[in-house]
Write an enzyme that holds these catalytic residues in place. Structure first.
Site, PDB file in Angstrom:
ATOM      1  N   CYS A 177      38.637  22.852  24.155  1.00  0.00           N
ATOM      2  CA  CYS A 177      37.823  22.190  24.774  1.00  0.00           C
ATOM      3  C   CYS A 177      36.674  22.421  25.364  1.00  0.00           C
ATOM      4  O   CYS A 177      36.640  23.384  25.494  1.00  0.00           O
ATOM      5  CB  CYS A 177      38.896  21.533  25.772  1.00  0.00           C
ATOM      6  SG  CYS A 177      40.104  21.726  25.791  1.00  0.00           S
TER       7      CYS A 177
ATOM      8  N   GLU B  41      32.640  27.544   0.144  1.00  0.00           N
ATOM      9  CA  GLU B  41      32.357  27.768   0.961  1.00  0.00           C
ATOM     10  C   GLU B  41      31.539  26.009   0.832  1.00  0.00           C
ATOM     11  O   GLU B  41      31.725  24.860   1.686  1.00  0.00           O
ATOM     12  CB  GLU B  41      30.566  28.543   1.643  1.00  0.00           C
ATOM     13  CG  GLU B  41      29.936  28.034   2.430  1.00  0.00           C
ATOM     14  CD  GLU B  41      30.656  27.100   3.688  1.00  0.00           C
ATOM     15  OE1 GLU B  41      32.146  27.662   3.876  1.00  0.00           O
ATOM     16  OE2 GLU B  41      29.740  26.795   4.662  1.00  0.00           O
TER      17      GLU B  41
ATOM     18  N   LYS C 235      33.045  23.312   3.391  1.00  0.00           N
ATOM     19  CA  LYS C 235      31.891  21.339   3.421  1.00  0.00           C
ATOM     20  C   LYS C 235      32.427  19.785   3.509  1.00  0.00           C
ATOM     21  O   LYS C 235      32.980  19.887   4.356  1.00  0.00           O
ATOM     22  CB  LYS C 235      30.392  21.693   3.443  1.00  0.00           C
ATOM     23  CG  LYS C 235      29.541  23.438   3.865  1.00  0.00           C
ATOM     24  CD  LYS C 235      29.673  22.831   5.587  1.00  0.00           C
ATOM     25  CE  LYS C 235      30.405  23.561   5.958  1.00  0.00           C
ATOM     26  NZ  LYS C 235      30.455  24.675   6.736  1.00  0.00           N
TER      27      LYS C 235
HETATM   28  C1  F6R Z   1      33.618  25.579   8.947  1.00  0.00           C
HETATM   29  C2  F6R Z   1      33.763  26.346  10.609  1.00  0.00           C
HETATM   30  C3  F6R Z   1      34.602  26.771  10.541  1.00  0.00           C
HETATM   31  C4  F6R Z   1      34.087  27.875  10.963  1.00  0.00           C
HETATM   32  C5  F6R Z   1      35.889  29.357  11.416  1.00  0.00           C
HETATM   33  C6  F6R Z   1      35.139  30.156  12.360  1.00  0.00           C
HETATM   34  O1  F6R Z   1      32.352  24.922   8.391  1.00  0.00           O
HETATM   35  O2  F6R Z   1      32.710  26.289  10.850  1.00  0.00           O
HETATM   36  O3  F6R Z   1      35.379  27.314   9.550  1.00  0.00           O
HETATM   37  O4  F6R Z   1      33.547  29.044  10.142  1.00  0.00           O
HETATM   38  O5  F6R Z   1      36.387  28.240  12.653  1.00  0.00           O
HETATM   39  O6  F6R Z   1      34.329  29.415  13.571  1.00  0.00           O
HETATM   40  P1  F6R Z   1      33.536  31.126  13.840  1.00  0.00           P
HETATM   41  O7  F6R Z   1      32.329  31.606  12.587  1.00  0.00           O
HETATM   42  O8  F6R Z   1      33.340  30.720  15.047  1.00  0.00           O
HETATM   43  O9  F6R Z   1      34.560  32.290  14.479  1.00  0.00           O
END
Ligand code: F6R
Length: 613
Positions: free
Chosen positions: A2, A488, A492
């Site tokens: 949140c 990737e 997306k």
């Molecule tokens: C996809 C996306 C997620 C993050 C994942 C890791 O677009 O954003 O798959 O890459 O949740 O998040 P971080 O990089 O913040 O650890």
């Protein structure tokens, strides 16, 4: 997951809190609420749905208070509803609390409190917190600030799990207490005012100077005073740190959505990330991570650990490190790594990638690596984030705030930084020909301009999106480094457009997935690795024979002409090609989602930082 915001100062806090919540909606958008200190009583307003719904109600409510807390929710315990939304109050209406995280032992605590005659009105784990604070507070005869603080500390010491909380108390209308464990919390300092938030972008309009709390830290905040404590109520010193993010970087700046703005920001973001690392004619600059040549010569394995998109960047990192520095490298999903008892020791360098620096699985994996005596290196986008406090060393992508839930510029910056690091390792360990490494550095510097060229052709991708947006399933095929781009690109597409998609190494097609190819299905091919192009073209031919429509991203007109739709992008070294080939796929997902009329920046069920397991 949140988002929370707080304000203590001289200004009317409601607009500041609402503005902060809007900036934080990427963290959760099931319901929202605020609590404002109004003439010695706490006024709570909350509503199911997006912050806009809350704002509509507030437009007809007069709140003059200058101290308040606010929350936008991503439901974990209890469905999205007004009752379950935050802030939550205790039974006596003395305390109001907003909470980010999960209280794992809330059932036990709730039973204990129910036995002590407390009643609960929501299904949340959070509601135990104000009641537990009240439970301790009611034991004191005197209502002092110190007893307020002690009650918060005692309550937090009983909580298992993760939390960042902001607490208001009727008896101290000029004060807010905040606490943190395993969930992010920052305190921004203005002139005679403090801004509290789960993420910096929430309050970047107001300040660039921040205090970063560590786990089990508490702060008492008044207009002109802030004090920090540990969980034994011992006062702590904290330094104020300034961050370099530009305050306009968390606004849309005329773009329709954050995602498209962030896609277009990639050339600048990559430039910022690599510019101080690349020394032409000299070894790349990684002096900030102090890994000696002796240590680097002794490492026999590198692990790269991350989740989602960051893990996909790690796959490119593995490719570059193995090819350039000749060090065996394993890229692993953090939620797997942490439970697989990985074979790591002091000769393993463990790299953890996280845009937010707050991802629970990645941080747990990092803690495990430390227990096993590995050196740990974090790659993150957020200064002062939790991962930077755990890792031995941290290096930063300079992407600036990434607001859209789907990661774009953080990914390309992670890839660019990993490529620089691979070159650096190769230079230090003398594992590759100097000419190749120098050429690669030159080429890295040209990548931003090449991305600009691709972005200028975004209408080509938009046309393709307009033709395929009604698809139910899509496939992404590529080999070698192109396969990492497919993974990737497929992520997306599915996360924002809700089209089911799969990425396959093109050579695997015949081993099962080709059974799914039917008339008119769309298959995306990435064809940039010149050693593998002909093989991938053959695989694409197989799907064409079975009725598929194809969209390919490649470097050569002659190859492009063989398919239904195509985009020719500038060529580069294979190591760096994901930096270019991902851009059309980001655009494809974006335009398809727009064409479907969906919310690009806030896809259903997702939140930007996954701070729970
Ligand atoms: C996809 C996306 C997620 C993050 C994942 C890791 O677009 O954003 O798959 O890459 O949740 O998040 P971080 O990089 O913040 O650890």
């Amino acid at each position: 997951m949140c988002g929370i915001v707080g304000y203590v100062g001289e200004k009317k806090c409601t607009p500041i809190l609402i503005n902060g919540l809007k900036n934080l909606e990427y963290r959760g958008y099931d319901s929202a609420g605020i609590a404002v200190m109004e003439q010695n009583h706490i006024e709570v307003v909350k509503e199911k749905g997006r912050v806009k719904n809350l704002e509509d109600i507030l437009s007809s409510t007069v709140l003059n208070g200058t101290i308040g807390i606010a929350h936008t929710r991503w439901a974990t315990h209890g469905k999205p509803s007004k009752d379950n939304s935050h802030p939550h109050k205790d039974n006596s209406n003395t305390f109001a609390v907003v909470h980010n995280g999960i209280i794992e032992n809330y059932k036990e605590l709730r039973m204990f409190l129910e036995d002590s005659n407390y009643t609960f009105y929501s299904q949340t784990d959070t509601e135990v917190i104000p009641n537990l604070i009240h439970y301790y507070y009611s034991k004191y005869d005197e209502k002092t600030k110190d007893n307020f603080l002690k009650s918060v500390i005692y309550a937090c010491n009983e909580l298992r799990g993760s939390y960042a909380i902001l607490v208001l108390c009727n008896d101290f209308p000029n004060m807010e207490i905040v606490a943190k464990k395993d969930s992010p919390l920052v305190i921004g300092k203005g002139t005679n005012e403090y801004y509290i938030a789960s993420d910096i972008p929430a309050v970047l309009n107001y300040t660039k100077d921040f205090y970063f709390l560590d786990d089990n830290n508490f702060a008492t905040i008044e207009e002109n005073e802030i004090h920090f404590y540990d969980s034994n109520n011992i006062e702590l010193n904290k330094d104020l740190k300034s961050i370099s993010w530009d305050c306009t970087s968390s606004s849309k700046r005329g773009y329709d959505d954050f995602m498209i703005k962030e896609i277009f920001e990639q050339p600048e973001a990559i430039k910022r990330t690599i510019i101080n690392r690349i020394n032409l004619g000299k070894i790349c600059n990684f002096s900030d991570i102090n890994l000696s040549r002796k240590y680097l010569s002794a490492i026999d394995k590198i692990y790269i650990v991350a989740c989602g998109t960051a893990m996909h960047a790690g796959l490119v990192g593995k490719y570059a490190i193995e090819k350039l520095a000749k060090i065996p490298t394993i890229t692993e999903i953090a939620s797997e790594f942490r439970y697989q008892n990985p074979l790591i020791d002091k000769n393993t360098l463990c790299i953890f990638i996280s845009q937010s620096g707050e991802t629970a699985d990645t941080i747990a994996a990092l803690k495990l690596a430390k227990q096993k005596n590995c050196k740990t290196l974090a790659i993150t986008n957020v200064i002062g984030s939790s991962i930077t406090r755990e890792a031995d060393f941290s290096i930063y992508t300079e992407a600036g705030p990434e607001i859209a839930v789907a990661s774009t510029k953080a990914y390309t910056c992670q890839v660019a930084l990993l490529c620089c690091f691979a070159i650096y390792l190769s230079e230090v360990l003398k594992r590759e020909n100097t000419n190749l490494l120098e050429n690669l550095k030159q080429e890295l510097l040209c990548i931003p301009e090449k991305i600009e060229t691709i972005l200028k052709n975004c209408d080509v991708v938009e046309d393709v999106a307009n033709k395929v947006y009604l698809e139910k399933d899509m496939f992404f095929l590529g080999r070698g480094i192109d396969y990492t781009t497919c993974l990737e690109g497929s992520l997306k597409l599915k996360e924002i457009s809700y089209i089911h998609s799969e990425a396959y190494s093109a050579g695997e097609l015949k081993h099962g997935p080709i059974a799914l190819i039917e008339n008119n299905i769309t298959v995306v091919g990435i064809l940039t690795d010149e050693n593998l192009i002909e093989k991938s073209v053959s695989n694409l031919q197989e799907v064409i024979t079975r009725g598929a429509k194809t969209f390919v991203v490649c470097n050569d007109e002659n190859v492009a002409n063989r398919f239904d739709y195509s985009l020719v992008i500038p060529s580069t070294y294979t190591y760096l090609s994901p930096l270019l080939s991902i851009v059309p796929l980001q655009l494809l997902s974006y335009y398809i989602t727009k064409e479907k009329g969906l919310d690009v920046d806030k896809p259903r069920n997702l939140a930007k930082s996954v701070t729970v397991e």
